[in-house]
Design an enzyme around this catalytic site. Structure first.
Site, PDB file in Angstrom:
ATOM      1  N   GLY A 191       0.835  -1.191   0.000  1.00  0.00           N
ATOM      2  CA  GLY A 191       0.000   0.000   0.000  1.00  0.00           C
ATOM      3  C   GLY A 191       0.871   1.242   0.000  1.00  0.00           C
ATOM      4  O   GLY A 191       2.089   1.163   0.168  1.00  0.00           O
ATOM      5  N   LYS A 192       0.268   2.366  -0.235  1.00  0.00           N
ATOM      6  CA  LYS A 192       0.993   3.638  -0.146  1.00  0.00           C
ATOM      7  C   LYS A 192      -0.035   4.752  -0.023  1.00  0.00           C
ATOM      8  O   LYS A 192      -1.174   4.608  -0.486  1.00  0.00           O
ATOM      9  CB  LYS A 192       1.838   3.860  -1.417  1.00  0.00           C
ATOM     10  CG  LYS A 192       3.034   4.755  -1.208  1.00  0.00           C
ATOM     11  CD  LYS A 192       4.203   4.002  -0.608  1.00  0.00           C
ATOM     12  CE  LYS A 192       5.387   4.892  -0.345  1.00  0.00           C
ATOM     13  NZ  LYS A 192       6.560   4.115   0.099  1.00  0.00           N
ATOM     14  N   GLY A 193       0.371   5.851   0.586  1.00  0.00           N
ATOM     15  CA  GLY A 193      -0.535   6.984   0.723  1.00  0.00           C
ATOM     16  C   GLY A 193       0.178   8.282   0.421  1.00  0.00           C
ATOM     17  O   GLY A 193       1.408   8.342   0.412  1.00  0.00           O
TER      18      GLY A 193
END
Ligand code: NAD
Length: 425
Positions: free
Chosen positions: A114-116
């Site tokens: 994931g990444k934000g």
């Protein structure tokens, strides 16, 4: 208009999502990956966009855009950092999320990817504004994160204080302290020993493994490092202690060189005192491009993405390229490096030490039992060495370079998890 914007081919070469797709497609083709699984893995599992209202210090309300992308949760909860920057794009976050999936699979830790990101300029925000932004962003994505769902961590312009705010916001909503919701926290709030050094240490461990293949001892190896921050600085410090000759450090404002090996501790002190590596008395200043292209055994790009391109790759004269940064090499540069016979330790293997110790942090938080630094380092070494051996063995078996091997191994592992789980309909 920038030079890149005027050159569509270079613009394409530097696009992070296109780079991620190119490597994915190459590995999927080589594996003859099932068409359906390929479709599943080519696209992210979930992309969340949130609009974050924040009260500024002057009484105005500003609305910021934030993203969280979960690329895969096939092997475990999504895992990946959150970056704050004015130029964050959904394509960039999507690419970084997919890289996390492959990195965790290569390290063989039980996470997806994931990444934000939040589009903002943190340099002009006060601490109060930064805190309100972080807390509201956390609240907006709260149903999608959690120790069993998705575990954020620091990335560009976010740090352990931001993680402490995220952990507190999540805990207040859950009505219980939940340290395992984020990693990269301060030591006093459930952080892990060894985390600040982990990525640099991981780079050193895989470089030592590569040197064994060449029959070179660390004390006979010359090293050039680009970037003297968390990854590059720690790699330099640990490798110097291990006996490597760090002949050059390259920063954004200059490069310092000493053929006999730089005194890294003295350079760190100089940088702390002056804010720069420039004018360091223990070495001569050389041109930054020249420094990158000088003859050496090991080159570690540990600053930023897209440094080794189709324009710069032909000039490199290293034997081993240890990718400390994420995405330092563009896809077209891969073939050039292969033709030059450079032994590449790809980013999804070389810098996996960071997420590995993040994994240890999460394990310790959930156990409520904390390890000493020796145990952290010993377990990190085990995972990095295994990762290196798995990738090189895969490459030897399939007669491919390390980058292709790392992607193939990662895709293979994630695809296998998907097949075992089956498709929920
Ligand atoms: P950092 O901000 O601590 O350090 C980066 C350093 O590079 C800084 O000293 C900066 O001045 C320097 N730099 C910037 N532009 C440069 C240029 N053009 N030439 C030379 N030097 C330049 O960041 P970091 O945490 O060390 O991360 C570096 C890279 O490693 C990033 O790509 C990041 O995504 C990746 N990475 C970091 C971690 C981690 O645990 N910190 C883990 C995996 C990957």
């Amino acid at each position: 208009m920038t030079a890149v914007a005027q050159n569509p081919a270079m613009e394409r070469e530097l696009n992070p999502w296109l780079a991620a797709e190119t490597r994915f497609d190459d590995a999927a083709d080589r594996l003859s990956l099932d068409e359906g699984i390929r479709k599943v893995l080519r696209s992210p599992s979930r992309e969340i966009t949130v609009y974050i209202p924040v009260l500024l210090d002057d009484g105005r309300i500003e609305v910021f855009t934030g993203y969280r992308v979960q690329h895969s949760i096939a092997r475990g909860p999504a895992k990946g950092g959150i970056r704050y920057a004015p130029d964050v794009t959904i394509e960039e976050v999507r690419a970084l999320a997919s890289w996390m999936t492959w990195k965790c699979a290569v390290a063989n830790i039980p996470y997806g990817g994931g990444k934000g990101g939040v589009i903002c300029n943190p340099t002009i925000l006060s601490m109060g504004e930064l805190e309100r932004l972080t807390r509201r962003y956390t609240a907006e994505i709260i149903e999608f994160i959690g120790p069993e769902k998705d575990i954020p961590a620091p990335d560009m312009n976010t740090n352990e204080q931001v993680m402490a705010w995220m952990m507190d916001t999540y805990s207040m909503h859950m009505r219980q302290t939940t340290t395992g919701v984020v990693t990269g926290k301060p030591l006093d709030l459930g952080g892990s020993r060894g985390r600040p050094e982990a990525t640099g240490r991981g780079c050193m461990i895989v470089t030592l493994e590569a040197l064994k293949r060449f029959g070179i001892k660390p004390e006979d190896a010359t090293v050039v490092i680009q970037g003297f921050g968390n990854v590059g600085g720690m790699a330099a410090r640990l490798m110097a202690r291990r006996g490597f000759n760090i002949v050059s450090i390259i920063e954004y404002d200059g490069a310092v060189y000493d053929a006999n090996g730089l005194d890294i501790e003295a350079l760190m002190t100089h940088r702390k005192e002056t804010g720069s590596i420039v004018d360091f008395a223990g070495g001569e200043m050389i041109d930054r491009d020249e420094a990158l292209a000088q003859k050496c055994d090991v080159l570690i790009p540990a600053a930023k993405e897209n440094v080794i391109t189709s324009l710069t790759a032909p000039k490199l004269k290293c034997r081993i390229l240890t990718e400390g940064a994420n995405g330092p090499t563009t896809a077209p540069a891969d073939d050039i490096l292969q033709d030059k016979g450079i032994f590449v330790i790809p980013d999804i293997l070389a810098n996996a030490g960071g997420v590995t110790v993040s994994y240890f942090e999460w394990v310790q938080d959930r156990q409520g039992f904390f390890w000493n630094e020796d145990l952290v380092n010993q377990r990190l070494e085990e995972i990095m060495v295994n990762g290196f051996r798995d990738v090189t063995a895969y490459g030897d078996k399939h007669k491919t370079n390390n980058r292709a091997a790392a992607y193939m191994l990662a895709l293979d592992r994630v695809a296998f998890a998907i097949k075992l789980r089956g498709l929920y309909a």
